[in-house]
Design a protein around this motif. Structure first.
Motif, PDB file in Angstrom:
ATOM      1  N   LEU B  57      61.030 101.398 152.779  1.00  0.00           N
ATOM      2  CA  LEU B  57      61.271 100.172 152.007  1.00  0.00           C
ATOM      3  C   LEU B  57      59.983  99.726 151.322  1.00  0.00           C
ATOM      4  N   ARG B  58      59.041  99.164 152.084  1.00  0.00           N
ATOM      5  CA  ARG B  58      57.672  98.898 151.619  1.00  0.00           C
ATOM      6  C   ARG B  58      56.803  98.931 152.862  1.00  0.00           C
ATOM      7  N   PHE B  65      60.227  92.443 160.869  1.00  0.00           N
ATOM      8  CA  PHE B  65      61.422  91.974 161.581  1.00  0.00           C
ATOM      9  C   PHE B  65      61.453  92.452 163.033  1.00  0.00           C
ATOM     10  N   GLU B  94      53.650  90.857 154.483  1.00  0.00           N
ATOM     11  CA  GLU B  94      55.117  90.832 154.465  1.00  0.00           C
ATOM     12  C   GLU B  94      55.655  89.684 155.322  1.00  0.00           C
ATOM     13  N   GLY B 100      49.653  87.644 148.999  1.00  0.00           N
ATOM     14  CA  GLY B 100      49.536  88.892 148.258  1.00  0.00           C
ATOM     15  C   GLY B 100      50.349  90.023 148.850  1.00  0.00           C
ATOM     16  N   ALA B 101      50.095  91.227 148.343  1.00  0.00           N
ATOM     17  CA  ALA B 101      50.811  92.423 148.782  1.00  0.00           C
ATOM     18  C   ALA B 101      49.966  93.627 148.424  1.00  0.00           C
ATOM     19  N   MET B 102      50.330  94.785 149.024  1.00  0.00           N
ATOM     20  CA  MET B 102      49.629  96.023 148.711  1.00  0.00           C
ATOM     21  C   MET B 102      50.563  96.969 147.960  1.00  0.00           C
ATOM     22  N   VAL B 103      50.031  97.615 146.916  1.00  0.00           N
ATOM     23  CA  VAL B 103      50.777  98.679 146.235  1.00  0.00           C
ATOM     24  C   VAL B 103      49.931  99.951 146.278  1.00  0.00           C
ATOM     25  N   LYS B 104      50.483 101.033 145.715  1.00  0.00           N
ATOM     26  CA  LYS B 104      49.776 102.315 145.761  1.00  0.00           C
ATOM     27  C   LYS B 104      48.394 102.220 145.113  1.00  0.00           C
ATOM     28  N   ILE B 148      47.128  93.149 145.658  1.00  0.00           N
ATOM     29  CA  ILE B 148      47.678  92.533 144.450  1.00  0.00           C
ATOM     30  C   ILE B 148      48.154  91.119 144.764  1.00  0.00           C
TER      31      ILE B 148
END
Lengths: 84, 224
Positions: B57-58, B65, B94, B100-104, B148
């Motif tokens: 998913l990510r 969860f 998450e 923020g978040a992390m991408v590739k 990001i």
């Protein structure tokens, strides 16, 4: 069985490195008509029983709370799949 | 002796190393399991690196969860020091404990290198043993390591001094060279590089990683 399709895309302002890599590969294979590529995700949610608006609303909720991360992604569509 | 919990998720890789780092820093490591909701009364929590749930998913999305995460979120909100390393950082983002978040990574490859970081905030529960502006060297190894956030969020992080570590030489395209951040209270810290791999001479690039865990011990003493 009814099916709901959820489509998620990286936000337009966020660089999509995977899409960029694909866009770079296409011309090398002779596909020269495509200026840009963005890569997203498609989820297929199968529904037991009758399709109704309530189930679709549940799918919208799952799409925004779990299937996507609003920091980096947009839910672009939540819809019933067409009968095949 | 302070007890620091290390959570193991399915797919965690660095949980043993994190527990070892806790021990070498002078605390008692307590192994915690994702499917339990008990933190066993620990004084602080480490979410280790790895690929929990295969990054499906990510990265970090499904671990959020896990039963134990409800307890981790409650503890974090109550002021318990929580450190997220690599995949642990992704889980904290998450879980909305960090922004923020992390991408590739921009170069789309897995990166593995010893990375210099500059300490931008030496007052958090996990960075108080460093000097402001100090440069430290610890390993970095990940694929989805590019931090990001939108511009207003980045401005808020900068304005409130919540950027804790910055890359010296940006390895992966992270916005504003950000390697690690904290929450408003300064008890929750997440970073992509791995302090637990730099805690013993002869194993890794040095011992700068010990400062993270000793910081937690100092923070716990100060709050006791």
């Amino acid at each position: 069985m009814a099916r709901i399709v959820v489509e998620v895309m990286p936000k337009p302002e966020i660089l999509d490195p995977q899409g960029k890599a694909v866009a770079g590969a296409l011309p090398r294979l002779g596909f020269t008509e495509f200026a840009a590529v963005r890569q997203g995700k498609r989820f297929e949610l199968d529904v037991e029983g009758e399709p109704n608006e309530e189930v679709l609303e549940q799918a919208r909720k799952a799409a925004s709370e779990v299937l996507s991360n609003p920091v980096i992604e947009d839910v672009v569509s939540v819809h019933w799949a067409r009968e095949s | 002796m302070a007890r620091i919990g290390v959570v193991t998720f399915p797919g965690s890789l660095d949980d043993r190393d994190a527990a070892r780092a806790v021990r070498l820093a002078g605390a008692e490591p307590v192994r915690l399991w994702h499917a339990e909701d008990s933190l066993a009364g620990v004084d602080a929590v480490v979410l280790p690196g790895g690929f929990s749930y295969g990054d499906y998913l990510r990265a970090g999305a499904i671990s959020r969860f896990a039963p134990i995460m409800g307890s981790v979120v409650d503890a974090a909100n109550a002021g318990v020091p929580v450190l997220g390393i690599c995949n642990g950082f992704q889980i904290l983002c998450e879980s909305h404990l960090l922004a923020g978040a992390m991408v590739k990574n921009t170069q789309l490859t897995f990166l593995c290198t010893d990375q210099v970081l500059r300490v931008e905030n030496a007052q958090t529960a996990w960075s108080n043993q460093f000097a402001q502006g100090q440069e430290i060297l610890i390993p970095l190894k990940n694929q989805d390591g590019q931090f990001i956030a939108d511009e207003p969020t980045l401005d808020e992080l900068e304005g409130e001094g919540r950027v804790v570590f910055r890359y010296v030489g940006n390895p992966n395209g992270s916005r504003r060279d950000i390697a690690g951040i904290t929450n408003a209270r300064g008890n929750v810290v997440g970073l992509m590089p791995h302090p637990e791999h730099a805690v013993e001479d002869g194993f890794g690039p040095g011992t700068d990683g010990l400062g993270f865990f000793r910081s937690a011990l100092t923070a716990l003493l100060a709050s006791a």
